[in-house]
Design a protein around this motif. Structure first.
Motif, PDB file in Angstrom:
ATOM      1  N   UNK A 146     -60.442   2.635 -26.323  1.00 34.09           N
ATOM      2  CA  UNK A 146     -59.517   3.383 -25.482  1.00 34.09           C
ATOM      3  C   UNK A 146     -58.953   4.597 -26.214  1.00 34.09           C
ATOM      4  N   UNK A 147     -58.577   4.413 -27.470  1.00 35.29           N
ATOM      5  CA  UNK A 147     -57.927   5.472 -28.227  1.00 35.29           C
ATOM      6  C   UNK A 147     -58.902   6.468 -28.850  1.00 35.29           C
ATOM      7  N   UNK A 148     -60.112   6.030 -29.188  1.00 40.89           N
ATOM      8  CA  UNK A 148     -61.004   6.868 -29.981  1.00 40.89           C
ATOM      9  C   UNK A 148     -62.236   7.369 -29.238  1.00 40.89           C
ATOM     10  N   UNK A 149     -62.479   6.908 -28.025  1.00 37.52           N
ATOM     11  CA  UNK A 149     -63.685   7.315 -27.300  1.00 37.52           C
ATOM     12  C   UNK A 149     -63.742   8.825 -27.072  1.00 37.52           C
ATOM     13  N   UNK A 150     -62.656   9.418 -26.589  1.00 36.95           N
ATOM     14  CA  UNK A 150     -62.663  10.851 -26.305  1.00 36.95           C
ATOM     15  C   UNK A 150     -62.853  11.665 -27.582  1.00 36.95           C
ATOM     16  N   UNK A 151     -62.261  11.210 -28.672  1.00 39.31           N
ATOM     17  CA  UNK A 151     -62.386  11.912 -29.947  1.00 39.31           C
ATOM     18  C   UNK A 151     -63.826  11.837 -30.456  1.00 39.31           C
ATOM     19  N   UNK A 152     -64.422  10.662 -30.278  1.00 39.73           N
ATOM     20  CA  UNK A 152     -65.817  10.487 -30.679  1.00 39.73           C
ATOM     21  C   UNK A 152     -66.724  11.416 -29.882  1.00 39.73           C
ATOM     22  N   UNK A 153     -66.531  11.458 -28.568  1.00 37.53           N
ATOM     23  CA  UNK A 153     -67.351  12.356 -27.743  1.00 37.53           C
ATOM     24  C   UNK A 153     -67.197  13.818 -28.177  1.00 37.53           C
ATOM     25  N   UNK A 154     -65.981  14.220 -28.504  1.00 38.26           N
ATOM     26  CA  UNK A 154     -65.767  15.616 -28.878  1.00 38.26           C
ATOM     27  C   UNK A 154     -66.441  15.932 -30.214  1.00 38.26           C
ATOM     28  N   UNK A 155     -66.348  15.025 -31.168  1.00 35.40           N
ATOM     29  CA  UNK A 155     -67.058  15.241 -32.432  1.00 35.40           C
ATOM     30  C   UNK A 155     -68.570  15.245 -32.222  1.00 35.40           C
ATOM     31  N   UNK A 156     -69.062  14.377 -31.352  1.00 34.82           N
ATOM     32  CA  UNK A 156     -70.497  14.368 -31.055  1.00 34.82           C
ATOM     33  C   UNK A 156     -70.920  15.682 -30.392  1.00 34.82           C
ATOM     34  N   UNK A 157     -70.076  16.197 -29.500  1.00 36.90           N
ATOM     35  CA  UNK A 157     -70.378  17.477 -28.843  1.00 36.90           C
ATOM     36  C   UNK A 157     -70.464  18.596 -29.872  1.00 36.90           C
ATOM     37  N   UNK A 158     -69.509  18.622 -30.786  1.00 37.42           N
ATOM     38  CA  UNK A 158     -69.510  19.656 -31.819  1.00 37.42           C
ATOM     39  C   UNK A 158     -70.738  19.530 -32.728  1.00 37.42           C
ATOM     40  N   UNK A 185     -61.370  21.000 -23.513  1.00 39.94           N
ATOM     41  CA  UNK A 185     -61.675  22.127 -22.631  1.00 39.94           C
ATOM     42  C   UNK A 185     -61.781  23.431 -23.418  1.00 39.94           C
ATOM     43  N   UNK A 186     -60.866  23.631 -24.352  1.00 39.14           N
ATOM     44  CA  UNK A 186     -60.898  24.856 -25.147  1.00 39.14           C
ATOM     45  C   UNK A 186     -62.179  24.943 -25.977  1.00 39.14           C
ATOM     46  N   UNK A 187     -62.540  23.855 -26.640  1.00 33.00           N
ATOM     47  CA  UNK A 187     -63.760  23.870 -27.454  1.00 33.00           C
ATOM     48  C   UNK A 187     -65.004  24.026 -26.583  1.00 33.00           C
ATOM     49  N   UNK A 188     -65.002  23.432 -25.401  1.00 31.08           N
ATOM     50  CA  UNK A 188     -66.117  23.634 -24.466  1.00 31.08           C
ATOM     51  C   UNK A 188     -66.175  25.101 -24.053  1.00 31.08           C
ATOM     52  N   UNK A 189     -65.009  25.716 -23.839  1.00 27.39           N
ATOM     53  CA  UNK A 189     -64.970  27.139 -23.508  1.00 27.39           C
ATOM     54  C   UNK A 189     -65.611  27.983 -24.596  1.00 27.39           C
ATOM     55  N   UNK A 221     -78.061  22.138 -27.009  1.00 31.63           N
ATOM     56  CA  UNK A 221     -77.051  22.579 -26.057  1.00 31.63           C
ATOM     57  C   UNK A 221     -76.923  21.679 -24.837  1.00 31.63           C
ATOM     58  N   UNK A 222     -78.022  21.113 -24.361  1.00 33.40           N
ATOM     59  CA  UNK A 222     -77.931  20.212 -23.200  1.00 33.40           C
ATOM     60  C   UNK A 222     -77.102  18.980 -23.533  1.00 33.40           C
ATOM     61  N   UNK A 223     -77.355  18.414 -24.719  1.00 32.62           N
ATOM     62  CA  UNK A 223     -76.582  17.246 -25.147  1.00 32.62           C
ATOM     63  C   UNK A 223     -75.111  17.617 -25.348  1.00 32.62           C
ATOM     64  N   UNK A 224     -74.876  18.781 -25.945  1.00 29.57           N
ATOM     65  CA  UNK A 224     -73.498  19.225 -26.192  1.00 29.57           C
ATOM     66  C   UNK A 224     -72.735  19.363 -24.875  1.00 29.57           C
ATOM     67  N   UNK A 225     -73.358  19.970 -23.875  1.00 24.50           N
ATOM     68  CA  UNK A 225     -72.700  20.137 -22.568  1.00 24.50           C
ATOM     69  C   UNK A 225     -72.210  18.807 -22.018  1.00 24.50           C
ATOM     70  N   UNK A 226     -73.095  17.821 -22.019  1.00 25.81           N
ATOM     71  CA  UNK A 226     -72.741  16.502 -21.483  1.00 25.81           C
ATOM     72  C   UNK A 226     -71.608  15.881 -22.291  1.00 25.81           C
ATOM     73  N   UNK A 227     -71.670  16.005 -23.598  1.00 29.77           N
ATOM     74  CA  UNK A 227     -70.660  15.379 -24.453  1.00 29.77           C
ATOM     75  C   UNK A 227     -69.300  16.064 -24.328  1.00 29.77           C
ATOM     76  N   UNK A 228     -69.281  17.390 -24.150  1.00 32.01           N
ATOM     77  CA  UNK A 228     -67.993  18.053 -23.907  1.00 32.01           C
ATOM     78  C   UNK A 228     -67.372  17.510 -22.620  1.00 32.01           C
ATOM     79  N   UNK A 229     -68.181  17.398 -21.584  1.00 31.46           N
ATOM     80  CA  UNK A 229     -67.661  16.866 -20.318  1.00 31.46           C
ATOM     81  C   UNK A 229     -67.217  15.412 -20.463  1.00 31.46           C
ATOM     82  N   UNK A 230     -67.976  14.627 -21.231  1.00 25.89           N
ATOM     83  CA  UNK A 230     -67.573  13.235 -21.480  1.00 25.89           C
ATOM     84  C   UNK A 230     -66.228  13.183 -22.206  1.00 25.89           C
ATOM     85  N   UNK A 231     -66.043  14.065 -23.183  1.00 19.03           N
ATOM     86  CA  UNK A 231     -64.777  14.101 -23.934  1.00 19.03           C
ATOM     87  C   UNK A 231     -63.617  14.466 -23.016  1.00 19.03           C
TER      88      UNK A 231
END
Length: 138
Positions: free
Chosen positions: A45-57, A92-96, A65-75
């Motif tokens: 619950x606490x770390x899933x969004x953070x994990x997705x954002x690090x994976x996106x980066x 959202x900012x990092x996805x921007x 880029x295709x994988x990054x797009x999905x992971x930003x949205x997941x985050x």
């Protein structure tokens, strides 16, 4: 401690992309692995969004880029689901930045505008104002 892992991972990926230095990318990947372990061992619950954002980066840094797009949205969706407004704004900012740096300015504006809104909702008015100024200049 987990905030340190999270932010050092984000910073490492950014420096690695900006300098084209694989050592920084590897550091980011190491921090990402630590965050993935926290998500499994401590609290999804606490770390899933953070994990997705690090994976996106990480995927952005690897030019997947295709994988990054999905992971930003997941985050973003995970942050929203778990009511981490500040991290929803950050994702959202990092996805921007991702969309802007990959030549998709119009799409980046959608994410930047959402980031600005979420920063304001969180109460980070100065950060929201800085982002609004950045958008007007670019």
């Amino acid at each position: 401690m987990y905030h340190l892992v999270f932010y050092l991972g984000l910073i490492s990926f950014w420096i690695g992309r900006e300098t084209n230095d694989k050592v920084w990318i590897a550091r980011g990947a190491d921090f990402k692995v630590l965050m993935e372990e926290l998500a499994v061992l401590a609290s999804t619950w606490n770390f899933q969004n953070k994990t997705y954002l690090l994976q996106a980066e990480e995927q952005f840094s690897a030019r997947n880029f295709d994988d990054a797009e999905k992971l930003y949205d997941d985050a973003i969706l995970s942050s929203k689901k778990h009511k981490f407004v500040n991290e929803e704004a950050l994702a959202n900012e990092l996805a921007g930045h991702f969309y802007l740096e990959t030549g998709r300015k119009y799409k980046s504006l959608q994410y930047f505008c959402q980031a600005e809104e979420k920063y304001r909702e969180w109460g980070a008015v100065t950060k929201a104002d800085e982002l609004a100024t950045y958008l007007r200049r670019n």
